[in-house]
Design a protein around this motif. Sequence first.
Motif, PDB file in Angstrom:
ATOM      1  N   PHE B 323       0.846  -1.191   0.000  1.00 40.70           N
ATOM      2  CA  PHE B 323       0.000   0.000   0.000  1.00 40.70           C
ATOM      3  C   PHE B 323       0.884   1.243   0.000  1.00 40.70           C
ATOM      4  O   PHE B 323       2.077   1.193   0.279  1.00 40.70           O
ATOM      5  CB  PHE B 323      -0.919   0.007   1.233  1.00 40.70           C
ATOM      6  N   LYS B 324       0.250   2.384  -0.318  1.00 41.86           N
ATOM      7  CA  LYS B 324       0.995   3.642  -0.307  1.00 41.86           C
ATOM      8  C   LYS B 324       1.164   4.131   1.128  1.00 41.86           C
ATOM      9  O   LYS B 324       0.232   4.047   1.922  1.00 41.86           O
ATOM     10  CB  LYS B 324       0.244   4.708  -1.104  1.00 41.86           C
ATOM     11  N   SER B 325       2.330   4.666   1.438  1.00 41.03           N
ATOM     12  CA  SER B 325       2.566   5.072   2.832  1.00 41.03           C
ATOM     13  C   SER B 325       1.665   6.232   3.234  1.00 41.03           C
ATOM     14  O   SER B 325       1.324   6.381   4.394  1.00 41.03           O
ATOM     15  CB  SER B 325       4.032   5.440   3.064  1.00 41.03           C
ATOM     16  N   LYS B 326       1.212   7.030   2.259  1.00 40.25           N
ATOM     17  CA  LYS B 326       0.326   8.137   2.637  1.00 40.25           C
ATOM     18  C   LYS B 326      -1.069   7.631   3.003  1.00 40.25           C
ATOM     19  O   LYS B 326      -1.836   8.338   3.642  1.00 40.25           O
ATOM     20  CB  LYS B 326       0.239   9.161   1.501  1.00 40.25           C
ATOM     21  N   ASP B 327      -1.415   6.363   2.593  1.00 40.02           N
ATOM     22  CA  ASP B 327      -2.713   5.803   2.950  1.00 40.02           C
ATOM     23  C   ASP B 327      -2.727   5.239   4.370  1.00 40.02           C
ATOM     24  O   ASP B 327      -3.769   4.821   4.859  1.00 40.02           O
ATOM     25  CB  ASP B 327      -3.099   4.672   1.979  1.00 40.02           C
ATOM     26  N   GLU B 350       9.750   1.141  -0.743  1.00 37.64           N
ATOM     27  CA  GLU B 350      10.313   1.539  -2.027  1.00 37.64           C
ATOM     28  C   GLU B 350       9.629   2.801  -2.512  1.00 37.64           C
ATOM     29  O   GLU B 350       8.518   3.140  -2.076  1.00 37.64           O
ATOM     30  CB  GLU B 350      10.184   0.403  -3.047  1.00 37.64           C
ATOM     31  N   ARG B 351      10.306   3.480  -3.396  1.00 37.03           N
ATOM     32  CA  ARG B 351       9.774   4.701  -3.967  1.00 37.03           C
ATOM     33  C   ARG B 351       9.541   4.456  -5.452  1.00 37.03           C
ATOM     34  O   ARG B 351      10.419   3.975  -6.145  1.00 37.03           O
ATOM     35  CB  ARG B 351      10.779   5.836  -3.769  1.00 37.03           C
ATOM     36  N   LYS B 352       8.363   4.769  -5.921  1.00 32.94           N
ATOM     37  CA  LYS B 352       8.036   4.464  -7.308  1.00 32.94           C
ATOM     38  C   LYS B 352       7.079   5.516  -7.824  1.00 32.94           C
ATOM     39  O   LYS B 352       6.072   5.823  -7.189  1.00 32.94           O
ATOM     40  CB  LYS B 352       7.351   3.087  -7.341  1.00 32.94           C
TER      41      LYS B 352
END
Lengths: 286, 410
Positions: B323-327, B350-352
Amino acid sequence: MIFLGFADDVLNLRWRHKLLLPTMASLPLLMVYFTNFGNTVIVVPKPFRVLLGLHLDLGILYYVYMGMLAVFCTNAINILAGINGIESGQALFISGSIIIFNFLELSGDYGPDHVFSLYFMIPFFFTTLGLFYHNWYPSSVFVGDTFCYFAGMTFAVVGILGHFSKTMLLFFIPQVANFIYSLPQLFHIIPCPRHRLPRSSNFTGKLGTLIFQVAEFMRVLDVRRERKDGDDYIECNNMTLINLVLKLLGPTHERSLTVIMLIIQVMGSVVAFGIRYHLVRLFYDV
Amino acid sequence: MLANMSPVPVLPLVISCCMSIFGCLATIKLIPAFRDHFISARLYGMDLNKTSKKEVPESQGVISGTVFLIILFCFIPVPFLSCFVGDQCMGFPHDEFVQLIGALLAICCMIFLGFADDVLNLRWRHKLLLPTMASLPLLMVYFTNFGNTVIVVPKPFRVLLGLHLDLGILYYVYMGMLAVFCTNAINILAGINGIESGQALFISGSIIIFNFLELSGDYGPDHVFSLYFMIPFFFTTLGLFYHNWYPSSVFVGDTFCYFAGMTFAVVGILGHFSKTMLLFFIPQVANFIYSLPQLFHIIPCPRHRLPRLNPDTGKLGMSYSKFKSKDLSKLGLLILQVAEFMRVLDVRRERKDGDDYIECNNMTLINLVLKLLGPTHERSLTVIMLIIQVMGSVVAFGIRYHLVRLFYDV
């Protein structure tokens, strides 16, 4: 029973299972009867008292009778089927008749038995009414074998534990008539197609010529004969009560047909009450 | 201490064993016999951890459950035989009879509702509602037969609460929750061949051992009652396990989890040993606690959390939730960091495409075992999980018979 009925609907179990499942499901009922009453003595109807005496102890046959009652009620409702609203409708009217009978008997000697029956029949009547609301013509839902099993077992339970199974069977007069009329096809003496709802089917007839001729003579069976490609074909109406009504009245709209069948059910109940409260004197001392 | 007044009813227990062994054989035979019925009814699944796309019949718990019910229906008069043959009892023990019938009703309801859930795919809130509904007969029987809602307070709390505490209606809430808990606890420790039927088999085996140990004690009759249910349950589940073991030719379905959970709740409640029974659920409780962040969606929870097959090695590895870390909420981030620090959670970042992604292993006990042992073959993994179950039972017996002195006077 509701569970086994639902499993039957989902898994499409075979015919022998349809006879086995109600028997299994009625085991707790038989056990409760055994531990609570254990009474297997019946009062012999007057015409037979010369032969059998006043009381007759059926012993284990009483339990066989009770087991068979569940099987019978279940399947009797199941085979009087095929037009919108008939299954839930017939169960509604049978339970309504039983409720009336229970109220009439509340102040009698067996009041508590009839109270017990009402505890089951009242919820059954109203939940079936809800089902009937959606199942009535034109059906937005079908009831399934689940309902026939559920209804049959509920009736068997109140009949057995309320000790009025004979009266209850009187309310099943249309179902019994349909069952007897269906016997040749149920035993495959006359070929029986998968569905017997109003329509007719073609087949080559070999066995049951006698049944054909008798039924045709009594005007309860419509028979057509034709010769085609060197073979004799016989066509007869599927032997259900609904088809018999159609034979007598001619082609009918589905809703009217269901209404007529339910009127027959009510008439059957009226006759049942007549037998129970008047003709009964011929058979028992009241 | 008074000598135990009620002798152990040997004959009914022997009859129960014989009928149950027969039930085991019947289950073994019936499961393959109904295979086609289930496939036609579209009650099948694909084994996600196998490369073949063979259809595996689901909901087979309905078969072992039906055999169980038939055994018990036929068994109903057996505990009371002495009253029919020989007139040895004072009056018919109606309260014991009602207890047996009420328990059967609750279990039967549960099997039905469980099967309906499997067929109709009911929602999560139904999974909590149905066991509560099905346990109503059980609660009613308890109310009419005992009605006792007073508990003995454990020693550490006696300063605050006194020796006895009347829970009143909370006792019934506890009993209702027990059914819901047992059902779902078995349901979430799942996903590898044979784990559901296997864990239930070992839990019921532990309960049977416990019952036999307590047979000659003060509460003998309660444990006899429990055995009347546990023995048929053990043997019918054994029949199911025979087909469910790796490689599974059938799946047990939610039906089985509901059936097992309710049967355990019934014997725990009416046998008055629910706390001991919960001790046998230690692995399930551990899995439940570890799963809580995902169950409450604090950390995102995918549809399936079972381990993933690596087709090249043929072994299972952890499954991940990405999941996205901002979620992720602040609470979720805190839990993630604490779990990672305690080395019970594997986290990758990871960054994508300009977004930060976090991937953590799904928080189940099975994944945790895989984290500690590395990729493992499915059969070995199930064996390890069942060994954990046995170890949990050993610890349970230790707590029940030794540590218990810290909490209660025995």
